[in-house]
Design a protein around this motif. Structure first.
Motif, PDB file in Angstrom:
ATOM      1  N   ARG A  18     -12.735   2.346   8.264  1.00  0.00           N
ATOM      2  CA  ARG A  18     -13.956   2.398   7.464  1.00  0.00           C
ATOM      3  C   ARG A  18     -14.207   3.810   6.946  1.00  0.00           C
ATOM      4  O   ARG A  18     -14.659   4.010   5.839  1.00  0.00           O
ATOM      5  N   ARG A  19     -13.948   4.777   7.812  1.00  0.00           N
ATOM      6  CA  ARG A  19     -14.222   6.159   7.474  1.00  0.00           C
ATOM      7  C   ARG A  19     -13.250   6.667   6.412  1.00  0.00           C
ATOM      8  O   ARG A  19     -13.633   7.328   5.457  1.00  0.00           O
ATOM      9  N   THR A  20     -11.967   6.370   6.600  1.00  0.00           N
ATOM     10  CA  THR A  20     -10.962   6.973   5.727  1.00  0.00           C
ATOM     11  C   THR A  20     -10.468   6.025   4.645  1.00  0.00           C
ATOM     12  O   THR A  20      -9.937   6.466   3.645  1.00  0.00           O
ATOM     13  N   GLY A  21     -10.638   4.731   4.865  1.00  0.00           N
ATOM     14  CA  GLY A  21     -10.101   3.768   3.911  1.00  0.00           C
ATOM     15  C   GLY A  21      -8.588   3.647   4.001  1.00  0.00           C
ATOM     16  O   GLY A  21      -7.959   3.035   3.158  1.00  0.00           O
ATOM     17  N   LEU A  22      -8.018   4.255   5.032  1.00  0.00           N
ATOM     18  CA  LEU A  22      -6.563   4.244   5.165  1.00  0.00           C
ATOM     19  C   LEU A  22      -6.128   3.385   6.345  1.00  0.00           C
ATOM     20  O   LEU A  22      -6.768   3.379   7.386  1.00  0.00           O
ATOM     21  N   LEU A  23      -5.021   2.706   6.139  1.00  0.00           N
ATOM     22  CA  LEU A  23      -4.447   1.908   7.203  1.00  0.00           C
ATOM     23  C   LEU A  23      -3.279   2.673   7.807  1.00  0.00           C
ATOM     24  O   LEU A  23      -2.557   3.373   7.108  1.00  0.00           O
ATOM     25  N   GLY A  24      -3.106   2.544   9.111  1.00  0.00           N
ATOM     26  CA  GLY A  24      -2.062   3.320   9.787  1.00  0.00           C
ATOM     27  C   GLY A  24      -0.670   2.722   9.657  1.00  0.00           C
ATOM     28  O   GLY A  24       0.318   3.428   9.660  1.00  0.00           O
ATOM     29  N   CYS A  25      -0.591   1.398   9.572  1.00  0.00           N
ATOM     30  CA  CYS A  25       0.723   0.758   9.466  1.00  0.00           C
ATOM     31  C   CYS A  25       0.510  -0.633   8.880  1.00  0.00           C
ATOM     32  O   CYS A  25      -0.618  -1.038   8.615  1.00  0.00           O
ATOM     33  N   ALA A  26       1.600  -1.340   8.697  1.00  0.00           N
ATOM     34  CA  ALA A  26       1.500  -2.659   8.067  1.00  0.00           C
ATOM     35  C   ALA A  26       0.703  -3.639   8.922  1.00  0.00           C
ATOM     36  O   ALA A  26       0.072  -4.555   8.409  1.00  0.00           O
ATOM     37  N   GLU A  27       0.711  -3.449  10.228  1.00  0.00           N
ATOM     38  CA  GLU A  27      -0.030  -4.350  11.103  1.00  0.00           C
ATOM     39  C   GLU A  27      -1.531  -4.207  10.913  1.00  0.00           C
ATOM     40  O   GLU A  27      -2.288  -5.144  11.133  1.00  0.00           O
ATOM     41  N   CYS A  28      -1.956  -3.000  10.558  1.00  0.00           N
ATOM     42  CA  CYS A  28      -3.388  -2.770  10.348  1.00  0.00           C
ATOM     43  C   CYS A  28      -3.933  -3.760   9.322  1.00  0.00           C
ATOM     44  O   CYS A  28      -5.037  -4.268   9.452  1.00  0.00           O
ATOM     45  N   TYR A  29      -3.129  -3.990   8.315  1.00  0.00           N
ATOM     46  CA  TYR A  29      -3.579  -4.889   7.260  1.00  0.00           C
ATOM     47  C   TYR A  29      -3.931  -6.256   7.834  1.00  0.00           C
ATOM     48  O   TYR A  29      -4.930  -6.869   7.473  1.00  0.00           O
ATOM     49  N   THR A  30      -3.107  -6.718   8.744  1.00  0.00           N
ATOM     50  CA  THR A  30      -3.340  -8.007   9.382  1.00  0.00           C
ATOM     51  C   THR A  30      -4.528  -7.927  10.332  1.00  0.00           C
ATOM     52  O   THR A  30      -5.403  -8.796  10.341  1.00  0.00           O
ATOM     53  N   ALA A  31      -4.567  -6.854  11.113  1.00  0.00           N
ATOM     54  CA  ALA A  31      -5.624  -6.715  12.111  1.00  0.00           C
ATOM     55  C   ALA A  31      -7.001  -6.600  11.455  1.00  0.00           C
ATOM     56  O   ALA A  31      -7.980  -7.129  11.964  1.00  0.00           O
ATOM     57  N   PHE A  32      -7.060  -5.917  10.327  1.00  0.00           N
ATOM     58  CA  PHE A  32      -8.351  -5.663   9.675  1.00  0.00           C
ATOM     59  C   PHE A  32      -8.491  -6.436   8.375  1.00  0.00           C
ATOM     60  O   PHE A  32      -9.205  -6.021   7.477  1.00  0.00           O
ATOM     61  N   ARG A  33      -7.803  -7.531   8.262  1.00  0.00           N
ATOM     62  CA  ARG A  33      -7.722  -8.240   6.993  1.00  0.00           C
ATOM     63  C   ARG A  33      -9.080  -8.441   6.319  1.00  0.00           C
ATOM     64  O   ARG A  33      -9.258  -8.146   5.146  1.00  0.00           O
ATOM     65  N   GLU A  34     -10.052  -8.934   7.093  1.00  0.00           N
ATOM     66  CA  GLU A  34     -11.372  -9.188   6.496  1.00  0.00           C
ATOM     67  C   GLU A  34     -11.977  -7.906   5.949  1.00  0.00           C
ATOM     68  O   GLU A  34     -12.562  -7.885   4.878  1.00  0.00           O
ATOM     69  N   GLU A  35     -11.844  -6.852   6.735  1.00  0.00           N
ATOM     70  CA  GLU A  35     -12.405  -5.576   6.336  1.00  0.00           C
ATOM     71  C   GLU A  35     -11.698  -5.042   5.087  1.00  0.00           C
ATOM     72  O   GLU A  35     -12.335  -4.483   4.196  1.00  0.00           O
ATOM     73  N   VAL A  36     -10.405  -5.217   5.032  1.00  0.00           N
ATOM     74  CA  VAL A  36      -9.644  -4.762   3.867  1.00  0.00           C
ATOM     75  C   VAL A  36     -10.147  -5.492   2.626  1.00  0.00           C
ATOM     76  O   VAL A  36     -10.379  -4.885   1.588  1.00  0.00           O
ATOM     77  N   LEU A  37     -10.349  -6.788   2.758  1.00  0.00           N
ATOM     78  CA  LEU A  37     -10.828  -7.568   1.617  1.00  0.00           C
ATOM     79  C   LEU A  37     -12.223  -7.108   1.200  1.00  0.00           C
ATOM     80  O   LEU A  37     -12.525  -7.032   0.012  1.00  0.00           O
ATOM     81  N   LEU A  38     -13.068  -6.801   2.169  1.00  0.00           N
ATOM     82  CA  LEU A  38     -14.410  -6.307   1.857  1.00  0.00           C
ATOM     83  C   LEU A  38     -14.332  -4.999   1.090  1.00  0.00           C
ATOM     84  O   LEU A  38     -15.062  -4.774   0.133  1.00  0.00           O
ATOM     85  N   THR A  39     -13.448  -4.128   1.542  1.00  0.00           N
ATOM     86  CA  THR A  39     -13.277  -2.839   0.891  1.00  0.00           C
ATOM     87  C   THR A  39     -12.813  -3.036  -0.536  1.00  0.00           C
ATOM     88  O   THR A  39     -13.295  -2.388  -1.461  1.00  0.00           O
ATOM     89  N   VAL A  40     -11.902  -3.959  -0.714  1.00  0.00           N
ATOM     90  CA  VAL A  40     -11.414  -4.259  -2.055  1.00  0.00           C
ATOM     91  C   VAL A  40     -12.582  -4.698  -2.934  1.00  0.00           C
ATOM     92  O   VAL A  40     -12.734  -4.255  -4.062  1.00  0.00           O
ATOM     93  N   ARG A  41     -13.439  -5.544  -2.370  1.00  0.00           N
ATOM     94  CA  ARG A  41     -14.597  -6.013  -3.124  1.00  0.00           C
ATOM     95  C   ARG A  41     -15.491  -4.854  -3.522  1.00  0.00           C
ATOM     96  O   ARG A  41     -15.990  -4.786  -4.632  1.00  0.00           O
ATOM     97  N   ARG A  42     -15.711  -3.950  -2.567  1.00  0.00           N
ATOM     98  CA  ARG A  42     -16.577  -2.802  -2.839  1.00  0.00           C
ATOM     99  C   ARG A  42     -15.993  -1.938  -3.940  1.00  0.00           C
ATOM    100  O   ARG A  42     -16.685  -1.551  -4.858  1.00  0.00           O
TER     101      ARG A  42
END
Ligand SMILES: [Zn+2]
Length: 103
Positions: A18-42
Motif C-alpha cells: 500500500r505504501r510503495t505500490g510495489l510488489l516484491g515478487c510474482a507471488e505478491c500479485y496472487t497474495a494481494f490480488r484484490e488490493e492490486v485490482l483496487l490500486t489499478v482502479r484508483r
C-alpha cells in the motif's frame, strides 16, 4: 481494521504494498490480488473521467502488471542463478501471453 496479509514467498506485507505500490515478487500479485485490482482502479480513476472500467480492460491491465512482474522475477532469478525458478516463471509468462493473443 488490520490487514496482515503477507506474501508467502518474499515476505512483502500488504502494508508495504500500500505504501510503495510495489510488489516484491510474482507471488505478491496472487497474495494481494484484490488490493492490486483496487490500486489499478484508483490509478485509472485519476486519469479517466469515467468511473466504471469495463472488466475486460481491468483484466488486461492486471495481466500486463503480472507479465511485467514475471519478467522482473525471471531476470532476478537468472541473475541469482536460480534457473529452475526462472524456468517456472517463464512458463507462467507464456501462459499470460496466450491469454493476450485472443483479441
Ligand atoms: Zn512476494
Amino acid at each position: 481494521m488490520s490487514d496482515l496479509r503477507v506474501c508467502p514467498r518474499c515476505g512483502t506485507t500488504i502494508e508495504e504494498f500500500r505504501r510503495t505500490g510495489l510488489l516484491g515478487c510474482a507471488e505478491c500479485y496472487t497474495a494481494f490480488r484484490e488490493e492490486v485490482l483496487l490500486t489499478v482502479r484508483r490509478v485509472q480513476g485519476k486519469t479517466r473521467h469515467a468511473g466504471a472500467i469495463p472488466v475486460a480492460k481491468e483484466e488486461r491491465y492486471s495481466l500486463m502488471l503480472e507479465r511485467q512482474h514475471l519478467k522482473e522475477g525471471i531476470e532476478r532469478a537468472m541473475r541469482e542463478g536460480r534457473y529452475d525458478e526462472a524456468k517456472k516463471l517463464q512458463q507462467r509468462l507464456k501462459d499470460c501471453r496466450q491469454g493476450e493473443d485472443e483479441e
